[in-house]
Design an enzyme around this catalytic site. Structure first.
Site, PDB file in Angstrom:
ATOM      1  N   LYS A 171      33.551  61.022 -16.740  1.00  0.00           N
ATOM      2  CA  LYS A 171      33.558  61.947 -17.877  1.00  0.00           C
ATOM      3  C   LYS A 171      33.985  63.316 -17.380  1.00  0.00           C
ATOM      4  CE  LYS A 171      30.279  59.184 -20.308  1.00  0.00           C
ATOM      5  NZ  LYS A 171      28.978  58.612 -20.033  1.00  0.00           N
TER       6      LYS A 171
ATOM      7  N   THR B 191      20.583  38.393 -11.312  1.00  0.00           N
ATOM      8  CA  THR B 191      21.740  39.279 -11.184  1.00  0.00           C
ATOM      9  C   THR B 191      21.531  40.110  -9.922  1.00  0.00           C
ATOM     10  OG1 THR B 191      20.716  41.055 -12.431  1.00  0.00           O
ATOM     11  CG2 THR B 191      22.027  39.481 -13.683  1.00  0.00           C
TER      12      THR B 191
ATOM     13  N   GLU C 147      24.674  36.739 -17.078  1.00  0.00           N
ATOM     14  CA  GLU C 147      24.014  36.599 -18.384  1.00  0.00           C
ATOM     15  C   GLU C 147      24.817  35.737 -19.359  1.00  0.00           C
ATOM     16  OE1 GLU C 147      24.301  39.297 -16.592  1.00  0.00           O
ATOM     17  OE2 GLU C 147      22.562  40.627 -16.787  1.00  0.00           O
TER      18      GLU C 147
ATOM     19  N   TRP D 234      37.265  60.974 -21.295  1.00  0.00           N
ATOM     20  CA  TRP D 234      36.869  59.833 -20.462  1.00  0.00           C
ATOM     21  C   TRP D 234      38.061  59.343 -19.668  1.00  0.00           C
ATOM     22  CZ3 TRP D 234      33.179  55.910 -23.264  1.00  0.00           C
ATOM     23  CH2 TRP D 234      32.007  56.597 -23.648  1.00  0.00           C
TER      24      TRP D 234
HETATM   25  P1  ADP Z   1      26.184  40.457 -10.665  1.00  0.00           P
HETATM   26  O1  ADP Z   1      25.280  39.372 -10.205  1.00  0.00           O
HETATM   27  O2  ADP Z   1      26.775  41.321  -9.600  1.00  0.00           O
HETATM   28  O3  ADP Z   1      25.749  41.212 -11.883  1.00  0.00           O
HETATM   29  P2  ADP Z   1      27.946  39.185 -12.415  1.00  0.00           P
HETATM   30  O4  ADP Z   1      28.903  38.118 -12.067  1.00  0.00           O
HETATM   31  O5  ADP Z   1      26.885  38.919 -13.379  1.00  0.00           O
HETATM   32  O6  ADP Z   1      27.409  39.599 -11.061  1.00  0.00           O
HETATM   33  O7  ADP Z   1      28.737  40.495 -12.827  1.00  0.00           O
HETATM   34  C1  ADP Z   1      29.261  40.628 -14.087  1.00  0.00           C
HETATM   35  C2  ADP Z   1      30.136  41.844 -14.158  1.00  0.00           C
HETATM   36  O8  ADP Z   1      31.267  41.699 -13.300  1.00  0.00           O
HETATM   37  C3  ADP Z   1      30.730  42.042 -15.514  1.00  0.00           C
HETATM   38  O9  ADP Z   1      29.824  42.670 -16.384  1.00  0.00           O
HETATM   39  C4  ADP Z   1      31.959  42.908 -15.195  1.00  0.00           C
HETATM   40  O10 ADP Z   1      31.626  44.264 -15.035  1.00  0.00           O
HETATM   41  C5  ADP Z   1      32.389  42.371 -13.864  1.00  0.00           C
HETATM   42  N1  ADP Z   1      33.478  41.412 -14.068  1.00  0.00           N
HETATM   43  C6  ADP Z   1      33.398  40.079 -14.144  1.00  0.00           C
HETATM   44  N2  ADP Z   1      34.612  39.530 -14.341  1.00  0.00           N
HETATM   45  C7  ADP Z   1      35.500  40.549 -14.399  1.00  0.00           C
HETATM   46  C8  ADP Z   1      36.909  40.645 -14.608  1.00  0.00           C
HETATM   47  N3  ADP Z   1      37.686  39.576 -14.775  1.00  0.00           N
HETATM   48  N4  ADP Z   1      37.462  41.881 -14.622  1.00  0.00           N
HETATM   49  C9  ADP Z   1      36.710  42.977 -14.444  1.00  0.00           C
HETATM   50  N5  ADP Z   1      35.379  42.955 -14.248  1.00  0.00           N
HETATM   51  C10 ADP Z   1      34.774  41.758 -14.230  1.00  0.00           C
END
Ligand code: ADP
Length: 547
Positions: free
Chosen positions: A441, A184, A333, A446
């Site tokens: 917050k 990640t 993940e 929120w």
């Molecule tokens: P990184 O490697 O940056 O963690 P990921 O692809 O694993 O990349 O990131 C996942 C995160 O991206 C999710 O937990 C969410 O916050 C955001 N995300 C993914 N798809 C969407 C979506 N369709 N809308 C909003 N947020 C998204």
């Protein structure tokens, strides 16, 4: 009583063998600055087998890691199958990360060899002295295309595999064996490794093919804009082999014009990528509409994920090109597909605006992924479209434990905390309201930064928006809005605030609007809000806090 069916292991090599046998002539097209390379599943199978043989010759053992630092090319696809077909693990490293992070990942995974595009040679030269565990470097080119980089045991890919047999056997592995290791991007702390198994990747590929997944089929030509180092390009290389879809690989050129030209020349029907890439693509078409021949486009649908798809993007794809945006949510993940926004039967009669409302949601759970929202105490919340809570997921392609981590990443029942905050509507649609660390917050209430960003982006002068919470003397935290101007527009602070005041509750209206030339993004195209919070942390604390 035991079932009496065969126990064939779900391995990645079985996918490529199927593609070679039953879709052998189907093309895999690689575009680079110099040339367009046309190959097919049969030849890629032969070359991946040669690579598997070469890795065994180099004494890469079952379970060893091999790194790639490469863009989307057919050689990178060969690594996907050749490395895993030798029983090793392919660690797809994102070359856009900071060098320190790349060093961390290559060392943490104990990579034995690093395969890299020539463009990333200088980056590796600067790190090689510290990458003491790496036994050698392989440049993804032939001898003529490999500069004399100052890297230990440097060889070129074509010479490495050239002497091996195109019928070299695959190394037998259990379907539960690790296949691909993806870190990640770690906007906070060190990157964490997610180790996909052969089985989890094959199961995920079935989902990609399903009609309510991406409906990928042998009739599709897929333009693979999502990088192969970003969660396996969302599973497409495996799904495409499973159904024999044509693969079109854009190399490093991801600007709007290059994508448009390639998409039209290769008559791509499907593509996928993060919103920033598509904004560039749509802006290019809008700016050159008069001279472009849009009738040559065969594009039918686009999958958007990685960040929320802005409404303007969904709308523009529809009215400019007649293309349906499938909005999906997932993460490294979750392999990544977890929820996907294909319409329900009751949506068939909706007018365009109501359909966009649905398309902006993150979609519904697809079989294999179970999800729920919980409050701070872990109490499960209702799927009523009102309660917002921490989103948790579980399933056969959801992480159980990070690579080399001492403890599981999920609880005893398999629930993995995503770090996202969401609502779930009674019809099952997921609506992401924030990352838990991005929520604002303000005086005990929120505020969803995502809601405010969506509202701001609807303003015609705004191309991109980011809302962050910054310290405030009276309310602890208040939102401020950063915007990037739409082409040829000059956004005005008071005008935007008035626009927002008509759309959100008064106490949610940001305390300030700042026009910036660009917003920082992570290497996977997400807004880098931690950097913005750092830059603007004192922005309001000097005020008296009128709001
Ligand atoms: P990184 O490697 O940056 O963690 P990921 O692809 O694993 O990349 O990131 C996942 C995160 O991206 C999710 O937990 C969410 O916050 C955001 N995300 C993914 N798809 C969407 C979506 N369709 N809308 C909003 N947020 C998204």
């Amino acid at each position: 009583m035991q079932g009496l069916m065969q126990d064939a292991p779900l391995t990645l090599s079985s996918l490529l063998d199927h593609a070679a046998r039953f879709h052998g002539d189907r093309e895999i097209v690689s575009k680079s600055a110099e040339a367009t390379l046309r190959t097919n599943y049969r030849d890629v199978n032969g070359r991946a087998r040669q690579l598997a043989g070469a890795l065994r010759r180099l004494e890469v053992k079952t379970g060893d890691c091999v790194a790639s630092l490469a863009m989307n090319t057919s050689r990178h696809i060969e690594l996907y199958y050749g490395v895993t077909g030798a029983g090793a693990v392919l660690n797809t490293v994102n070359p856009k990360l900071f060098p320190e992070q790349i060093k961390f990942i290559v060392s943490h995974a104990e990579n034995t060899y690093v395969f890299f595009d020539p463009a990333f040679g200088p980056l590796l030269e600067a790190l090689a002295l510290e990458l003491t565990g790496v036994r050698g470097y392989v440049c993804l080119a032939d001898a003529a295309g490999t500069p004399a980089f100052n890297l230990p045991n440097l060889t070129n890919y074509e010479d490495l595999i050239g002497s091996e047999d195109v019928a070299s056997p695959w190394t037998e592995v259990a379907e539960s064996a690790g296949a691909i290791l993806c870190y990640t991007s770690g906007t906070t702390g060190d990157p964490k490794g997610v180790l996909y198994s052969h089985r989890s990747l094959v199961l995920h590929a079935f989902t990609v093919l399903s009609a309510d997944g991406m409906a990928l089929s042998t009739r599709d030509g897929v333009l693979l804009v999502t990088p192969l180092f970003h969660v396996n390009a969302w599973g497409i290389p495996f799904a495409a082999a499973m159904c024999g879809a044509r693969l079109i690989l854009p190399g490093a050129a991801l600007d709007g014009e290059s994508i448009f030209n390639l998409m039209r020349a290769e008559r791509c029907t499907f593509s996928l990528g993060v919103p920033t890439v598509w904004l560039g693509f749509l802006d290019f078409i809008a700016a050159h509409r008069e001279r472009l021949d849009l009738s040559g486009l065969a594009l039918e649908r686009v999958l958007v994920g990685g960040s929320a798809a802005p409404r303007s993007l969904i709308e523009r794809f529809d009215y400019m090109l007649g293309v349906y945006v499938i909005h999906a949510w997932g993460m490294t993940e979750t392999s990544p597909l977890a929820t996907i926004g294909t319409p329900l039967p009751e949506h068939a009669q909706l007018d365009a605006q109501s359909r966009y409302d649905i398309q902006m949601l993150q979609g519904r759970a697809i079989y294999g992924v179970d999800l729920r929202i919980v409050d701070g105490e872990g109490t499960v919340l209702a799927h009523d479209g009102i309660a917002a809570g921490d989103l948790q997921v579980r399933g056969p392609w959801v992480v159980q434990r990070y690579f080399k981590a001492p403890a599981p990443a999920c609880d005893a029942d398999g629930w993995f905390p995503t770090g996202d905050v969401a609502k779930i509507h009674p019809n099952g649609y997921l609506q992401l309201t924030d990352r838990s660390k991005d929520i604002i917050k303000s005086g005990g209430e929120w505020i969803s930064s995502v809601d405010l960003e969506n509202a701001a982006i609807a303003h015609p002068d705004v191309r991109e928006a980011a809302v962050i919470g910054v310290p405030h003397p009276k309310w602890q935290e208040r939102p401020i809005l950063l915007v990037v101007a739409a082409p040829a527009a000059t956004p005005q602070r008071d005008d935007i605030l008035a626009f927002l005041a008509a759309r959100v509750a008064r106490w949610q209206v940001p305390d300030d609007v700042i026009v910036v030339p660009a917003l920082p993004h992570t290497a996977t195209g997400k807004l880098l809000k931690s950097a913005l919070r750092e830059t603007y942390r004192d922005h309001l604390s000097k005020d008296d806090g009128e709001s």
